[in-house]
Design a protein around this motif. Structure first.
Motif, PDB file in Angstrom:
ATOM      1  N   ALA A   1       0.835  -1.210   0.000  1.00  0.00           N
ATOM      2  CA  ALA A   1       0.000   0.000   0.000  1.00  0.00           C
ATOM      3  C   ALA A   1       0.867   1.257   0.000  1.00  0.00           C
ATOM      4  O   ALA A   1       0.572   2.231  -0.706  1.00  0.00           O
ATOM      5  N   GLU A   2       1.941   1.230   0.771  1.00  0.00           N
ATOM      6  CA  GLU A   2       2.843   2.381   0.835  1.00  0.00           C
ATOM      7  C   GLU A   2       3.523   2.622  -0.520  1.00  0.00           C
ATOM      8  O   GLU A   2       3.645   3.759  -0.969  1.00  0.00           O
ATOM      9  N   LEU A   3       3.928   1.547  -1.187  1.00  0.00           N
ATOM     10  CA  LEU A   3       4.553   1.684  -2.505  1.00  0.00           C
ATOM     11  C   LEU A   3       3.550   2.215  -3.535  1.00  0.00           C
ATOM     12  O   LEU A   3       3.909   3.011  -4.405  1.00  0.00           O
ATOM     13  N   GLN A   4       2.303   1.779  -3.440  1.00  0.00           N
ATOM     14  CA  GLN A   4       1.281   2.294  -4.358  1.00  0.00           C
ATOM     15  C   GLN A   4       1.019   3.778  -4.116  1.00  0.00           C
ATOM     16  O   GLN A   4       0.793   4.525  -5.068  1.00  0.00           O
ATOM     17  N   GLU A   5       1.056   4.211  -2.854  1.00  0.00           N
ATOM     18  CA  GLU A   5       0.900   5.645  -2.560  1.00  0.00           C
ATOM     19  C   GLU A   5       2.038   6.456  -3.165  1.00  0.00           C
ATOM     20  O   GLU A   5       1.852   7.608  -3.540  1.00  0.00           O
ATOM     21  N   GLN A   6       3.225   5.842  -3.250  1.00  0.00           N
ATOM     22  CA  GLN A   6       4.383   6.523  -3.834  1.00  0.00           C
ATOM     23  C   GLN A   6       4.371   6.453  -5.360  1.00  0.00           C
ATOM     24  O   GLN A   6       5.261   6.995  -6.010  1.00  0.00           O
ATOM     25  N   GLY A   7       3.363   5.749  -5.931  1.00  0.00           N
ATOM     26  CA  GLY A   7       3.252   5.658  -7.377  1.00  0.00           C
ATOM     27  C   GLY A   7       4.000   4.477  -7.977  1.00  0.00           C
ATOM     28  O   GLY A   7       4.176   4.405  -9.196  1.00  0.00           O
ATOM     29  N   ARG A   8       4.450   3.572  -7.162  1.00  0.00           N
ATOM     30  CA  ARG A   8       5.184   2.389  -7.640  1.00  0.00           C
ATOM     31  C   ARG A   8       4.207   1.253  -7.875  1.00  0.00           C
ATOM     32  O   ARG A   8       3.462   0.870  -6.987  1.00  0.00           O
ATOM     33  N   ARG A   9       4.187   0.713  -9.100  1.00  0.00           N
ATOM     34  CA  ARG A   9       3.261  -0.375  -9.431  1.00  0.00           C
ATOM     35  C   ARG A   9       3.956  -1.717  -9.242  1.00  0.00           C
ATOM     36  O   ARG A   9       4.996  -1.974  -9.847  1.00  0.00           O
ATOM     37  N   CYS A  10       3.360  -2.544  -8.393  1.00  0.00           N
ATOM     38  CA  CYS A  10       3.859  -3.903  -8.181  1.00  0.00           C
ATOM     39  C   CYS A  10       2.772  -4.683  -7.456  1.00  0.00           C
ATOM     40  O   CYS A  10       1.859  -4.100  -6.877  1.00  0.00           O
ATOM     41  N   GLY A  11       2.876  -5.976  -7.487  1.00  0.00           N
ATOM     42  CA  GLY A  11       1.883  -6.821  -6.839  1.00  0.00           C
ATOM     43  C   GLY A  11       2.233  -7.103  -5.391  1.00  0.00           C
ATOM     44  O   GLY A  11       3.398  -7.126  -4.998  1.00  0.00           O
ATOM     45  N   CYS A  12       1.201  -7.337  -4.602  1.00  0.00           N
ATOM     46  CA  CYS A  12       1.394  -7.641  -3.183  1.00  0.00           C
ATOM     47  C   CYS A  12       2.131  -8.970  -3.009  1.00  0.00           C
ATOM     48  O   CYS A  12       2.980  -9.108  -2.129  1.00  0.00           O
ATOM     49  N   LEU A  13       1.829  -9.950  -3.859  1.00  0.00           N
ATOM     50  CA  LEU A  13       2.493 -11.242  -3.765  1.00  0.00           C
ATOM     51  C   LEU A  13       3.972 -11.142  -4.122  1.00  0.00           C
ATOM     52  O   LEU A  13       4.801 -11.882  -3.588  1.00  0.00           O
ATOM     53  N   ARG A  14       4.291 -10.212  -5.008  1.00  0.00           N
ATOM     54  CA  ARG A  14       5.694  -9.996  -5.366  1.00  0.00           C
ATOM     55  C   ARG A  14       6.471  -9.451  -4.165  1.00  0.00           C
ATOM     56  O   ARG A  14       7.581  -9.890  -3.881  1.00  0.00           O
ATOM     57  N   ILE A  15       5.856  -8.518  -3.451  1.00  0.00           N
ATOM     58  CA  ILE A  15       6.470  -7.965  -2.240  1.00  0.00           C
ATOM     59  C   ILE A  15       6.648  -9.067  -1.202  1.00  0.00           C
ATOM     60  O   ILE A  15       7.703  -9.190  -0.573  1.00  0.00           O
ATOM     61  N   ALA A  16       5.613  -9.891  -1.035  1.00  0.00           N
ATOM     62  CA  ALA A  16       5.684 -10.984  -0.069  1.00  0.00           C
ATOM     63  C   ALA A  16       6.794 -11.963  -0.444  1.00  0.00           C
ATOM     64  O   ALA A  16       7.550 -12.426   0.426  1.00  0.00           O
ATOM     65  N   ARG A  17       6.930 -12.275  -1.734  1.00  0.00           N
ATOM     66  CA  ARG A  17       7.972 -13.195  -2.183  1.00  0.00           C
ATOM     67  C   ARG A  17       9.358 -12.619  -1.937  1.00  0.00           C
ATOM     68  O   ARG A  17      10.249 -13.312  -1.443  1.00  0.00           O
ATOM     69  N   LEU A  18       9.537 -11.333  -2.243  1.00  0.00           N
ATOM     70  CA  LEU A  18      10.839 -10.695  -2.021  1.00  0.00           C
ATOM     71  C   LEU A  18      11.193 -10.670  -0.538  1.00  0.00           C
ATOM     72  O   LEU A  18      12.351 -10.892  -0.163  1.00  0.00           O
ATOM     73  N   MET A  19      10.205 -10.418   0.298  1.00  0.00           N
ATOM     74  CA  MET A  19      10.462 -10.417   1.742  1.00  0.00           C
ATOM     75  C   MET A  19      10.832 -11.820   2.220  1.00  0.00           C
ATOM     76  O   MET A  19      11.750 -11.991   3.025  1.00  0.00           O
ATOM     77  N   GLN A  20      10.131 -12.819   1.715  1.00  0.00           N
ATOM     78  CA  GLN A  20      10.401 -14.197   2.123  1.00  0.00           C
ATOM     79  C   GLN A  20      11.779 -14.656   1.643  1.00  0.00           C
ATOM     80  O   GLN A  20      12.507 -15.319   2.377  1.00  0.00           O
ATOM     81  N   GLU A  21      12.152 -14.293   0.413  1.00  0.00           N
ATOM     82  CA  GLU A  21      13.459 -14.674  -0.119  1.00  0.00           C
ATOM     83  C   GLU A  21      14.593 -14.086   0.702  1.00  0.00           C
ATOM     84  O   GLU A  21      15.640 -14.698   0.845  1.00  0.00           O
ATOM     85  N   ARG A  22      14.388 -12.897   1.229  1.00  0.00           N
ATOM     86  CA  ARG A  22      15.436 -12.237   1.993  1.00  0.00           C
ATOM     87  C   ARG A  22      15.304 -12.476   3.499  1.00  0.00           C
ATOM     88  O   ARG A  22      16.055 -11.923   4.287  1.00  0.00           O
ATOM     89  N   GLY A  23      14.322 -13.284   3.887  1.00  0.00           N
ATOM     90  CA  GLY A  23      14.169 -13.640   5.305  1.00  0.00           C
ATOM     91  C   GLY A  23      13.694 -12.491   6.171  1.00  0.00           C
ATOM     92  O   GLY A  23      14.042 -12.415   7.347  1.00  0.00           O
ATOM     93  N   ILE A  24      12.898 -11.590   5.599  1.00  0.00           N
ATOM     94  CA  ILE A  24      12.405 -10.434   6.352  1.00  0.00           C
ATOM     95  C   ILE A  24      10.943 -10.660   6.687  1.00  0.00           C
ATOM     96  O   ILE A  24      10.144 -11.014   5.830  1.00  0.00           O
ATOM     97  N   SER A  25      10.598 -10.466   7.941  1.00  0.00           N
ATOM     98  CA  SER A  25       9.197 -10.560   8.353  1.00  0.00           C
ATOM     99  C   SER A  25       8.922  -9.478   9.381  1.00  0.00           C
ATOM    100  O   SER A  25       9.826  -9.030  10.101  1.00  0.00           O
ATOM    101  N   ALA A  26       7.675  -9.053   9.446  1.00  0.00           N
ATOM    102  CA  ALA A  26       7.283  -7.993  10.373  1.00  0.00           C
ATOM    103  C   ALA A  26       7.382  -8.500  11.800  1.00  0.00           C
ATOM    104  O   ALA A  26       7.095  -9.651  12.101  1.00  0.00           O
ATOM    105  N   GLN A  27       7.811  -7.606  12.681  1.00  0.00           N
ATOM    106  CA  GLN A  27       7.867  -7.949  14.094  1.00  0.00           C
ATOM    107  C   GLN A  27       6.460  -7.898  14.659  1.00  0.00           C
ATOM    108  O   GLN A  27       5.715  -6.955  14.403  1.00  0.00           O
ATOM    109  N   ARG A  28       6.132  -8.906  15.425  1.00  0.00           N
ATOM    110  CA  ARG A  28       4.814  -8.908  16.049  1.00  0.00           C
ATOM    111  C   ARG A  28       4.812  -7.991  17.251  1.00  0.00           C
ATOM    112  O   ARG A  28       5.818  -7.849  17.947  1.00  0.00           O
TER     113      ARG A  28
END
Length: 191
Positions: free
Chosen positions: A91-118
Motif C-alpha cells: 500500500a505504501e509503494l502504491q501511494e508513492q506511485g510504484r506499481r507492483c503486486g502484493c504477492l511480489r512484495i511478499a515473495r521478495l520479503m520471504q526470499e530475503r528472510g524479512i518478516s514484520a515484528q509482532r
C-alpha cells in the motif's frame, strides 16, 4: 582437502542436482576457486558454454526492477520500525506511485528472510484490587515440612498461544520434605 570435508561438500551440493540451471550456475560461480569449472559443470549436468554465457550475461530488466523494489521496500520497512508486513508495504509503494503486486512484495520479503515484528503482548500481572474472596496464606513462606505430602499448593497458569491466552487451572503437588522442593503436575486432579 580431507575425505570428510569432501563428503560434506557432496552432501551440500546434492540439493543442486535437481535445481534450475541458474541455481547450478550460482553454485559453480561460488565454488570456482575450489574446483575446476568443467568438473562442476559435468557433475551438475550443465554445459560449460551455458555457464560461460550465464556469467557474461547482463542482469535482466526484471532483476534490476526487483533490486530497486527491494531497496524501496527496505526503506519503508526500516522507516516503520520493522512492523510493516507485505500488504502495508504494498500500500505504501502504491501511494508513492510504484506499481507492483502484493504477492511480489511478499515473495521478495520471504526470499530475503524479512518478516514484520509482532507486537509484544502486555504482560498481565495479578490484580490485587478485587472483591473476590482471597484464601488465607496458611504456609506463610514456611517451606520446610516435617513429613512428605503435608503441605499442598495450587496455581492458575496462563499460557500464551497463537490463538490467545489459554488459562487453565493446574493442581500442583509440592512435596515439601525436609527442605527439598519437588513439583508434580496433576492436571487438575489431586491424587
Amino acid at each position: 582437502m580431507t575425505f570428510s570435508n569432501r563428503s560434506a561438500k557432496c552432501e551440500k551440493s546434492r540439493s543442486y542436482l535437481c535445481a534450475q540451471p541458474a541455481v547450478k550456475f550460482h553454485f559453480i560461480q561460488a565454488h570456482r576457486r575450489e574446483y575446476a569449472i568443467a568438473l562442476m559443470c559435468r557433475a551438475l549436468e550443465v554445459s560449460d558454454s551455458g555457464h560461460h554465457a550465464w556469467s557474461k550475461r547482463e542482469v535482466s530488466k526484471r532483476a534490476q526492477e526487483e533490486q530497486v523494489l527491494a531497496e524501496q521496500r527496505e526503506q519503508i520497512f526500516q522507516a516503520n520500525r520493522g512492523v510493516y508486513d507485505s500488504p502495508r508495504i504494498h500500500a505504501e509503494l502504491q501511494e508513492q506511485g510504484r506499481r507492483c503486486g502484493c504477492l511480489r512484495i511478499a515473495r521478495l520479503m520471504q526470499e530475503r528472510g524479512i518478516s514484520a515484528q509482532r507486537k509484544r503482548r502486555r504482560v498481565r500481572t495479578t490484580e490485587s484490587n478485587h472483591s473476590n474472596p482471597v484464601a488465607p496464606n496458611l504456609l506463610n513462606r514456611q517451606l520446610s515440612a516435617s513429613a512428605p505430602k503435608s503441605k499442598w499448593v495450587t496455581d492458575i497458569t496462563a499460557i500464551e498461544t497463537a490463538e490467545g491466552d489459554l488459562s487453565s487451572f493446574w493442581s500442583g503437588r509440592y512435596l515439601l520434605s525436609y527442605g527439598t522442593l519437588q513439583l508434580h503436575l496433576c492436571g487438575g486432579n489431586l491424587p
